[in-house]
Design an enzyme around this catalytic site. Sequence first.
Site, PDB file in Angstrom:
ATOM      1  N   LYS A  31      -6.770   9.058  -0.535  1.00 54.57           N
ATOM      2  CA  LYS A  31      -5.619   9.966  -0.411  1.00 54.57           C
ATOM      3  C   LYS A  31      -4.788  10.052  -1.680  1.00 54.57           C
ATOM      4  O   LYS A  31      -4.098  11.048  -1.914  1.00 54.57           O
ATOM      5  CB  LYS A  31      -4.751   9.551   0.773  1.00 54.57           C
ATOM      6  CG  LYS A  31      -5.407   9.851   2.125  1.00 54.57           C
ATOM      7  CD  LYS A  31      -4.581   9.337   3.297  1.00 54.57           C
ATOM      8  CE  LYS A  31      -5.242   9.697   4.633  1.00 54.57           C
ATOM      9  NZ  LYS A  31      -4.565   9.113   5.801  1.00 54.57           N
TER      10      LYS A  31
ATOM     11  N   GLY B 265     -12.717   6.788   3.957  1.00 58.41           N
ATOM     12  CA  GLY B 265     -11.460   6.949   4.659  1.00 58.41           C
ATOM     13  C   GLY B 265     -10.271   7.134   3.743  1.00 58.41           C
ATOM     14  O   GLY B 265     -10.376   7.617   2.612  1.00 58.41           O
ATOM     15  N   SER B 266      -9.105   6.692   4.216  1.00 58.46           N
ATOM     16  CA  SER B 266      -7.817   7.044   3.615  1.00 58.46           C
ATOM     17  C   SER B 266      -7.567   6.498   2.225  1.00 58.46           C
ATOM     18  O   SER B 266      -6.575   6.868   1.585  1.00 58.46           O
ATOM     19  CB  SER B 266      -6.678   6.578   4.536  1.00 58.46           C
ATOM     20  OG  SER B 266      -6.776   7.237   5.779  1.00 58.46           O
ATOM     21  N   VAL B 267      -8.437   5.617   1.714  1.00 56.68           N
ATOM     22  CA  VAL B 267      -8.218   5.075   0.371  1.00 56.68           C
ATOM     23  C   VAL B 267      -8.227   6.172  -0.687  1.00 56.68           C
ATOM     24  O   VAL B 267      -7.661   6.007  -1.775  1.00 56.68           O
ATOM     25  CB  VAL B 267      -9.280   4.001   0.017  1.00 56.68           C
ATOM     26  CG1 VAL B 267      -9.059   2.741   0.821  1.00 56.68           C
ATOM     27  CG2 VAL B 267     -10.688   4.540   0.216  1.00 56.68           C
TER      28      VAL B 267
END
Length: 705
Positions: free
Chosen positions: A398, A394-396
């Site tokens: 980014k 997931g967003s980690v």
Amino acid sequence: MSYFRKNSGTGNGSQTANTPLRMKILVGIIVILFAALIGQLAYLQLFYGSRFSAEVNATDQTTVTKAVPRGVMYDSQGRILVGNKAENAITYTRSLSATSKEMYQVANILSNYIKITDEKPTKRQIADYYLADSNRAKKVLSALPKSQKKSSLTTSEINEYEVAYVENTIKPTLSTKQKTAALLYNKMSGASTLSTINLKSSGLSNKEIAQVGEHLSSMPGVGIGTDWNRYYPNGSSIKSIIGSVSTTKTGLPSDNLQYYLVNGYSRNDRVGTSYLEKEYEALLKGTKASYKVTSNTSSNTVTKTKQVYKGQSGASLKLTIDAKYQAEVTKALKQQFNSALSAGAASLSSGAYAVAMNPQTGAVLAMAGISYDPSTKKVSDNALGNINQSFVMGSVVKGAQVAGGLINKVITPTNNTLPDTAIYLPGTSVKKSVYPVGTFSSLTAASALEVSSNIYMMQLTLRWVKASYVAKKYIHMPQTAFQTLRNNFKMFGLGQKTGIDLPGESSGIEGSSTDSSGNILAGSVLDESYGNYDAYTPIQLVQYVSTIANGGYRMQPYVVQSIGRTSSDGKHFYTYYNKKPTVQFKIPWTTSELAVIKQGFYQVVHGTNSWGTAHALKNVKPSISAKTGTAQTFYYNTKTGKSTDTELINETMVGWASSNNPQIAFAIVFAGIDPDLEGSYNKNMAKAMVTSYYKLHKGKFSSTK
């Protein structure tokens, strides 16, 4: 008129007269031969007597080895993580003249004084024990058909027929004592000549030692000695990192038997079978003591034993892991996971993982893991899941996506605002962020990280790979789009092995890049941009975030800090080798580009936007910079080997502390959480990891922002 000549008989007289002469000749020849033989014997006695005498009394020399203690492993502070605990043992040394009959008798006598309860004899061992009785062996041999005992067969071939007959026809039933005797006989008969083996070491009682000691004279070869077992004085939670050692029962691994035998191992030697014990086997095993045993070949007796080499204990390892910090991280992870279980959020979870690393060096500070089986509800330690389990994170990730945009000049430190307009692909639902569409008209890179904007990452990707896109009508991605993003992620260590000094590391999992027709999966490229497609390991995550924290150096993770020798009193460690930090790659960004990403990670915790994802940690001291993440996943049924339609999320987090003086980087994964019961397990875990680390190192680091 006939004339007849009268036979005078002179022929017979001549033959009679010659007989004594022939006898004299024969006797003469015999006398001459005997004289020659006597002369030869005298010659051999005089000139070669000593040589023949030496050969009659010839000796044989055999080299015998003796095992030495295995190397010790210490934590970073010098505490023993795994050591050797001495235990009493009943030993057996097989003599030169030991026979099957003698070993059978000794096994029967010894079974009166000790019991072996942790092993059961196999059918073959029972048959061998049964046949060791000569009377029973004769009866079995006589019962065999002639075809199975004909003279053309070898002894071993006949023995196999005998064993088969015992196993299939007689099927002997042994008493408890006889079962112990069968195991003892098997161990004795399997021992090499003059070698010493352990007959029993585990669970040996004082009574057993005393009784054996009283009757040693009636059991040739049996003795009382010492053995060792691995022990973990600072807890076993780290055991899955350290690995295991085989027992004397299991001995050498069968799948690599020849390798070990060629390298001087005996069949019942203990060897490392997993992780650090296996990875550093060559150092940990040490060098066996060596003795030269001289024996008389005629009497089968040992005449002299001389130590050639006293042996060297195995090398010791000092790890980068702090045992106390490891215990704190493990405790916190279990508390958070149990909390998730109690709330019903982790009922279908596969487990949780947390790893901490020094971002400046790559030294692993702690590594904790939990495996969970929803069908049995069993929880088990699995620290190595940090290197061999892959998850969509997931967003980690980014931070790496923004870095790619900056390095490739798609955005700049002074011009990085992008429209926060959701993506509408033809025939699919809207691709957006967690917050409602229209919440933001545009976002800067730092703000996008703070509120974890999926939209920003997708808009950045469209510009970066030069995609053609018209909302709800079409999207065209170049065939190289996936590779562009993946190459960027790999600069940070995502999607490839980190090179940690532990066996079994996974490189992660790449999703499909194209459909069955070879067309690039455009929507999946967008998912990849915000961490919702490829799967990575927790160790890759902590390497990635460390690279941001330390300014752009991708450091190789490692768990062995130094190799050395432990003093004989066990109080000192002498270093032979000290690990130097290894830079695997330098990110080609500018200081101002890095500052954008670091500012975004700082705002994730300390920002003021109401959609910030980790503001709950803003008061933690020292200051934390971080990035949270959630990724969609599905329940995987381990029994059927298939994914189900049950939607779950992976709750993740990466970060470092302190914000302006990074001494610890961390990565956290709670896999398979119920999305309707999402909690703050990742944030609570991050707080525990940072505060406990600085508490243990109080006053060592300065920490302001």
